[in-house]
Write an enzyme that holds these catalytic residues in place. Sequence first.
Site, short mmCIF file in Angstrom:
data_model
loop_
_atom_site.label_atom_id
_atom_site.label_comp_id
_atom_site.label_asym_id
_atom_site.label_seq_id
_atom_site.Cartn_x
_atom_site.Cartn_y
_atom_site.Cartn_z
N CYS A 177 8.39 -1.19 0.71
CA CYS A 177 7.34 -0.75 1.63
C CYS A 177 7.67 -1.28 3.02
O CYS A 177 7.55 -2.48 3.28
CB CYS A 177 5.97 -1.26 1.18
SG CYS A 177 4.63 -0.76 2.28
N CYS B 272 3.80 5.69 6.11
CA CYS B 272 4.68 5.17 5.06
C CYS B 272 6.00 4.82 5.73
O CYS B 272 6.72 5.70 6.21
CB CYS B 272 4.89 6.21 3.97
SG CYS B 272 6.06 5.71 2.68
#
Length: 284
Positions: free
Chosen positions: A82, A227
């Site tokens: 992430c 994202c």
Amino acid sequence: MGVESVRCPLHFTKMQGAGNDFVVLDLRDGTPPPDVALVAWLADRHFGIGCDQVIAIEPPRGVGVFAAYRIWNADGSAAQQCGNGARCVAAWLVRDGSVADEHFLIDSPVQAHLVRCIGKDEYAVEMGLPVFEPERIPLSGFPNACGEYVLSLQGEVLRCGAVSMGNPHAVVEVDLIDVAPVERIGSLLQQHVAFPESVNVGFVQVIDPGLVRLRVYERGAGETLACGSGACAAAVVLMQRGRVGRDVRVVLPGGTLRVQWPVSGGPVTLSGPAKCVFDGVWYG
């Protein structure tokens, strides 16, 4: 550490990077990590705290590393990577006083990341090497890497790129991002046999060689405001096709990120904001 067994009150920090939000837990004292039920409870926006993902900061695992961290999606499933979360971990460590250097290493579930503080609430993180080999993404049914894969999707023909940034991504180029069928195509691709571990699905519109717009339908979370690994995935796929330059701004619903990939075979760098929203105490 489950919903029934967790010791309350539970202290946490709410953080966000370009609108991609996280509940951050400090587990450096050896507290067990949360189980699936607790993660889902914390992530619930109505009955819990609310977030896209939960991050646990843990003691470092390697020499020269300041801290390690683990990530869980809102449904409780584990995540490998992430980019926005990595920047938020870096910002948390700086705010906590754990690091004073402008450059430092943190450990994600897949690799160590070099992080640089580049301004107030702004961080750059090395995301590692993009992986295009199908078996390593993983992408089934295609023996060789190529710039575009053709899939059958409920009678439709879909063309997409595929890459791993430590987690699998499909990249679909669209003409108009605002009307892209993000949820429908995203959910179908996540269930497609070609992606045995499911996949994060990015829908990208090229504005010019230095600017793209992106929406991402994430595994275990659905569409999010941003994202980081998805921004990297979309950028490197487009770079491989010659659609954009090696330094590109990626505009997502929650904010703008910068992706740099100076040379093929080298690491990708992701830059963008990471901010503390508030500290809190959860009483269960």
